[in-house]
Write a protein that holds these residues in place. Structure first.
Motif, PDB file in Angstrom:
ATOM      1  N   ASP A   1       0.839  -1.199   0.000  1.00  0.00           N
ATOM      2  CA  ASP A   1       0.000   0.000   0.000  1.00  0.00           C
ATOM      3  C   ASP A   1       0.871   1.244   0.000  1.00  0.00           C
ATOM      4  N   LYS A   2       0.921   1.934  -1.135  1.00  0.00           N
ATOM      5  CA  LYS A   2       1.739   3.137  -1.254  1.00  0.00           C
ATOM      6  C   LYS A   2       0.890   4.405  -1.157  1.00  0.00           C
ATOM      7  N   SER A   3      -0.353   4.285  -0.667  1.00  0.00           N
ATOM      8  CA  SER A   3      -1.263   5.433  -0.667  1.00  0.00           C
ATOM      9  C   SER A   3      -1.028   6.387   0.497  1.00  0.00           C
ATOM     10  N   ARG A   4      -0.152   6.017   1.447  1.00  0.00           N
ATOM     11  CA  ARG A   4       0.096   6.898   2.588  1.00  0.00           C
ATOM     12  C   ARG A   4       1.589   7.123   2.785  1.00  0.00           C
ATOM     13  N   LEU A   5       2.242   7.473   1.670  1.00  0.00           N
ATOM     14  CA  LEU A   5       3.668   7.755   1.718  1.00  0.00           C
ATOM     15  C   LEU A   5       3.970   9.154   1.194  1.00  0.00           C
ATOM     16  N   TYR A   6       3.673   9.351  -0.089  1.00  0.00           N
ATOM     17  CA  TYR A   6       3.986  10.619  -0.756  1.00  0.00           C
ATOM     18  C   TYR A   6       2.960  10.824  -1.853  1.00  0.00           C
ATOM     19  N   GLY A   7       2.504  12.064  -2.033  1.00  0.00           N
ATOM     20  CA  GLY A   7       1.380  12.335  -2.919  1.00  0.00           C
ATOM     21  C   GLY A   7       1.552  11.895  -4.355  1.00  0.00           C
ATOM     22  N   ARG A   8       2.792  11.888  -4.853  1.00  0.00           N
ATOM     23  CA  ARG A   8       3.002  11.414  -6.226  1.00  0.00           C
ATOM     24  C   ARG A   8       2.868   9.897  -6.303  1.00  0.00           C
ATOM     25  N   TRP A   9       3.049   9.221  -5.182  1.00  0.00           N
ATOM     26  CA  TRP A   9       2.980   7.761  -5.154  1.00  0.00           C
ATOM     27  C   TRP A   9       1.561   7.254  -4.945  1.00  0.00           C
TER      28      TRP A   9
ATOM     29  N   VAL B   1      -6.155   0.492 -16.075  1.00  0.00           N
ATOM     30  CA  VAL B   1      -6.611  -0.673 -15.319  1.00  0.00           C
ATOM     31  C   VAL B   1      -5.992  -1.921 -15.931  1.00  0.00           C
ATOM     32  N   GLY B   2      -5.471  -2.808 -15.083  1.00  0.00           N
ATOM     33  CA  GLY B   2      -4.860  -4.041 -15.577  1.00  0.00           C
ATOM     34  C   GLY B   2      -5.280  -5.239 -14.773  1.00  0.00           C
ATOM     35  N   LYS B   3      -5.197  -6.421 -15.383  1.00  0.00           N
ATOM     36  CA  LYS B   3      -5.597  -7.643 -14.685  1.00  0.00           C
ATOM     37  C   LYS B   3      -4.420  -8.419 -14.105  1.00  0.00           C
ATOM     38  N   ASP B   4      -3.184  -8.067 -14.489  1.00  0.00           N
ATOM     39  CA  ASP B   4      -2.004  -8.665 -13.863  1.00  0.00           C
ATOM     40  C   ASP B   4      -1.681  -7.808 -12.637  1.00  0.00           C
ATOM     41  N   ILE B   5      -2.206  -8.213 -11.491  1.00  0.00           N
ATOM     42  CA  ILE B   5      -2.125  -7.397 -10.281  1.00  0.00           C
ATOM     43  C   ILE B   5      -0.678  -7.109  -9.893  1.00  0.00           C
ATOM     44  N   GLU B   6       0.158  -8.133  -9.895  1.00  0.00           N
ATOM     45  CA  GLU B   6       1.553  -7.948  -9.497  1.00  0.00           C
ATOM     46  C   GLU B   6       2.266  -6.964 -10.422  1.00  0.00           C
ATOM     47  N   LYS B   7       2.034  -7.100 -11.720  1.00  0.00           N
ATOM     48  CA  LYS B   7       2.663  -6.198 -12.679  1.00  0.00           C
ATOM     49  C   LYS B   7       2.162  -4.773 -12.488  1.00  0.00           C
ATOM     50  N   MET B   8       0.865  -4.614 -12.237  1.00  0.00           N
ATOM     51  CA  MET B   8       0.314  -3.276 -12.037  1.00  0.00           C
ATOM     52  C   MET B   8       0.875  -2.616 -10.785  1.00  0.00           C
ATOM     53  N   LYS B   9       1.052  -3.397  -9.723  1.00  0.00           N
ATOM     54  CA  LYS B   9       1.519  -2.835  -8.456  1.00  0.00           C
ATOM     55  C   LYS B   9       3.023  -2.569  -8.443  1.00  0.00           C
ATOM     56  N   ASN B  10       3.749  -3.169  -9.344  1.00  0.00           N
ATOM     57  CA  ASN B  10       5.196  -3.024  -9.330  1.00  0.00           C
ATOM     58  C   ASN B  10       5.709  -2.362 -10.613  1.00  0.00           C
ATOM     59  N   HIS B  11       5.824  -3.106 -11.683  1.00  0.00           N
ATOM     60  CA  HIS B  11       6.419  -2.584 -12.919  1.00  0.00           C
ATOM     61  C   HIS B  11       5.642  -1.386 -13.464  1.00  0.00           C
ATOM     62  N   ILE B  12       4.317  -1.528 -13.616  1.00  0.00           N
ATOM     63  CA  ILE B  12       3.510  -0.432 -14.182  1.00  0.00           C
ATOM     64  C   ILE B  12       3.495   0.759 -13.229  1.00  0.00           C
ATOM     65  N   TRP B  13       3.329   0.482 -11.942  1.00  0.00           N
ATOM     66  CA  TRP B  13       3.307   1.556 -10.940  1.00  0.00           C
ATOM     67  C   TRP B  13       4.610   2.351 -10.964  1.00  0.00           C
ATOM     68  N   LYS B  14       5.741   1.641 -11.130  1.00  0.00           N
ATOM     69  CA  LYS B  14       7.033   2.330 -11.151  1.00  0.00           C
ATOM     70  C   LYS B  14       7.113   3.323 -12.319  1.00  0.00           C
ATOM     71  N   TRP B  15       6.672   2.904 -13.502  1.00  0.00           N
ATOM     72  CA  TRP B  15       6.635   3.821 -14.645  1.00  0.00           C
ATOM     73  C   TRP B  15       5.686   4.986 -14.364  1.00  0.00           C
ATOM     74  N   HIS B  16       4.561   4.680 -13.765  1.00  0.00           N
ATOM     75  CA  HIS B  16       3.543   5.688 -13.447  1.00  0.00           C
ATOM     76  C   HIS B  16       4.130   6.801 -12.589  1.00  0.00           C
ATOM     77  N   ILE B  17       4.826   6.437 -11.509  1.00  0.00           N
ATOM     78  CA  ILE B  17       5.333   7.473 -10.604  1.00  0.00           C
ATOM     79  C   ILE B  17       6.575   8.161 -11.157  1.00  0.00           C
ATOM     80  N   LEU B  18       7.400   7.429 -11.906  1.00  0.00           N
ATOM     81  CA  LEU B  18       8.614   8.049 -12.436  1.00  0.00           C
ATOM     82  C   LEU B  18       8.304   9.022 -13.565  1.00  0.00           C
TER      83      LEU B  18
END
Length: 408
Positions: free
Chosen positions: A54-62, A238-255
């Protein structure tokens, strides 16, 4: 997510209760967490949060709890009534973005690299077209445009181009309302191990659920029908590969810095609460308007998937609950007659964008698709005289009266 196991029977309940009401202050409505960062009680708690999912309570860009509530609602809408390959309720992960274009950027940049190619089709939203053929091209990512309504062309194009790694669908497409058979194209793509994404902005999850047909990702400009009131800019991937969305895709999203903001997320959450009843009125009004225009002697052509005359009418019926609220048409007399018609309107609103509660009218060639060459526009069915209408939820008699006096 609250009430995860409650057997909702319709999207009207899903949008109201999927995110629940569990927040720090037990507020009935999701609060606007207007903060750039979040505090830790101890160093250990901070370490645990950074290490956790859960990265929703760390930093606003995350992330942000307001984002999370919006994301949970969209996840529930796109997955409503669908099952995964194990017969379990489909689980999805959504990432809220600053705009639909930002969501598109994350989608393509996180799935493609230099030397790869993406296969898409004619009549895309103008800025999607430019993103693919201009911006991504400078990163060494090729875009191949083909008629994806011809399944033989889909098969042959994929076989001839081993660099293709993704197929991107926009259906109905902007502004000709062309429809692509999601299930058929996805089946072919999967036989070749390709990723499939679908822009579901025009239809919304209420009318069409691309995950039902096997796609990997769905994109929305939440600015449009999901918000519904023209009060905020946003997008979602929105994606159905949960692990990929939470890690690889999320990393691109925030960067890439594609985060939304708490106030726009709040407006989106409240807009979605009336999605079902808005879409019902949008659709019924659009059917009446399309029938009227189709019979009018001043109109050359109407593009609306609810009309038998539309070449993709059968495809739309197969994968959409109703034909939606968008249509485009040409006034006899070309662009000059079209401009006169637009100038005479008294109630319908002259503005870009779509999906708001009021009826919006625009001229794609000079507005949303201005960045395309005239040759490319015409190849995609976007003539200089084409007018796009996003039918609102006004009393339909008033919409028809305004159109009539403007066409007279």
């Amino acid at each position: 997510m609250a009430n995860k196991k409650f057997p909702f029977t319709g999207t009207g309940s899903v949008v109201l209760h999927s995110a629940g009401h569990h927040n720090a202050e037990h507020a009935h409505l999701t609060p606007i967490f207007a903060t750039s960062t979040f505090t830790f009680d101890t160093a250990q708690q901070g370490m645990e949060r950074f290490a956790g999912e859960d990265k929703s309570r760390l930093y606003g860009r995350w992330g942000n709890p307001t984002f999370t509530a919006a994301e949970q609602t969209i996840e529930a809408l796109e997955a409503f009534g669908l099952m995964d390959e194990n017969g379990e309720p489909l689980q999805l992960k959504a990432l809220l973005h600053s705009s639909g274009q930002a969501a598109m950027t994350t989608l393509f940049m996180s799935n493609l690299k230099a030397g790869d190619a993406v296969l898409s089709h004619y009549s895309l939203y103008g800025h999607t077209y430019e993103l693919l053929l201009k911006v991504l091209a400078e990163s060494g990512i090729q875009t191949i445009i083909a008629d994806l309504r011809d399944l033989n062309v889909v098969e042959e194009t994929i076989k001839k181009n081993p660099a293709i790694k993704m197929v991107h669908i926009e259906t109905p497409a902007n502004p000709t309302m062309q429809c692509v058979d999601i299930a058929a194209v996805t089946t072919i793509a999967k036989q070749h191990g390709l990723v499939v994404s679908a822009d579901n902005t025009f239809a919304t999850p209420y009318l069409q659920q691309p995950f039902k047909y096997g796609v990997d990702f769905v994109v929305h400009s939440t600015t449009k029908f999901l918000n519904g009131h023209g009060t905020s800019i946003g997008g979602v991937l929105v994606g159905k590969d949960i692990e990929k969305m939470k890690n690889h895709i999320w990393k691109w999203h925030i960067l890439l810095g594609n985060n939304n903001n708490p106030f726009d997320a709040f407006l989106l959450i409240n807009g979605m609460k009336t999605l079902e009843i808005r879409m019902e009125r949008h659709c019924s009004n659009a059917i009446a308007v399309a029938d009227y225009l189709d019979k009018h002697t001043a109109i050359e052509k109407v593009n609306f998937v609810g009309l038998d005359s539309h070449p993709d009418h059968a495809i739309a019926l197969k994968q959409m609950k109703q034909p939606g609220a968008l249509l485009s048409f040409e006034v006899k007399g070309g662009i000059d007659a079209g401009k006169q018609f637009i100038d005479r309107l008294q109630m319908c609103v002259r503005a870009v964008s779509l999906g708001t509660v009021d009826t919006l009218i625009s001229h794609p060639a000079s507005m949303s698709h201005r960045g395309m060459s005239k040759e490319d526009r015409e190849k995609n069915g976007i003539t200089d005289g084409l007018i796009r209408l996003s039918v609102g939820i006004e009393n339909v008699a008033d919409i028809l009266t305004d159109l009539e006096q403007a066409l007279a």
